[in-house]
Design a protein around this motif. Sequence first.
Motif: not given
Length: 313
Positions: A257-272
């Motif tokens: 809900a907080r990222v516009r259409s075409g916007g980008q998401l970067v997630l980390s802190g995740i184990l493989r």
Amino acid sequence: MPFLQLILPIGAADPAPYEDALLAAGASSITLEDEGDDPVLEPLPGTTPLWPRVRLKALFDGAVDRDEVLGMLNAELGSKLAQALAGASFETLADRAWEREWLKDFKPMRFGRRLWICPGGQQPDEEQLRDSQPAVLIELDPGLAFGTGTHPTTALCLEWLDAAPLAGKRVIDYGCGSGILAIAAARLGAAEVLAVDIDPQALLATRDNAERNGVAQLIEAHLVEDGADDSRENPADILLANILAGPLDSLAPAFAARVRSGGQLVLSGILRHQAEAVASRYAPWFDIGPVVVRDDWARLDGVRRPTPPPPSN
């Protein structure tokens, strides 16, 4: 003035009575450390987790008598708890600026082509800068917050930012810690950055570091529960979240809900081994690219798909 440091391994025992006894014996400060190798990276709100095995370190005036300290601890702890004193050891520490001790292991580091994270007062030398022009230097003091760039999850995000076209973009840094990602985004051209965290110490560190780097006017920092942002009505171009897999899973609808259409998401802190499950959780809203891995930690990058219009009656 030198200090005398008492090192006391207590295993899985409750540290509270030992802390009380050490203070009664004249300790000026007490530190709890991980005795094994079981890091606690991101506690849940309102919790203070400890490691499976704990080591206490207590500082005393350098002139105190060691036997006298042990005698006072024996008297305070009682026979059962005092058994732990068999593993106690002492060392003499030279006086120094302890609040700056972290600097000795933190040197200027480059991420990507041009982005440098530097501890206060340190700069890369000319040879280091030669192939990273135009260099973007960020002076950082993490304070009591997490985030110096040394952890693989932070490094993965900084490298993404270095390569991203950020000019004029609106960015959310969710779980801002020291503010390192928010400040990097601002220094690399973002027009405005919203930095959010669960920890008031993180907001203090973020604001201080933003001021230090001349981008305080571009960064708004507040607690998650304050709900002071308008990102649902004015969604971001980019949302970065360097937290952990569990919170990322539960936050997927809110992030969408907080990222516009075409916007980008970067997630980390995740184990493989967690990357596939987290990617699946975000798949209803985002096209997720290939997983990027460093030292068994992963980063997921995604693009927000258009939200379908509501069905017409």
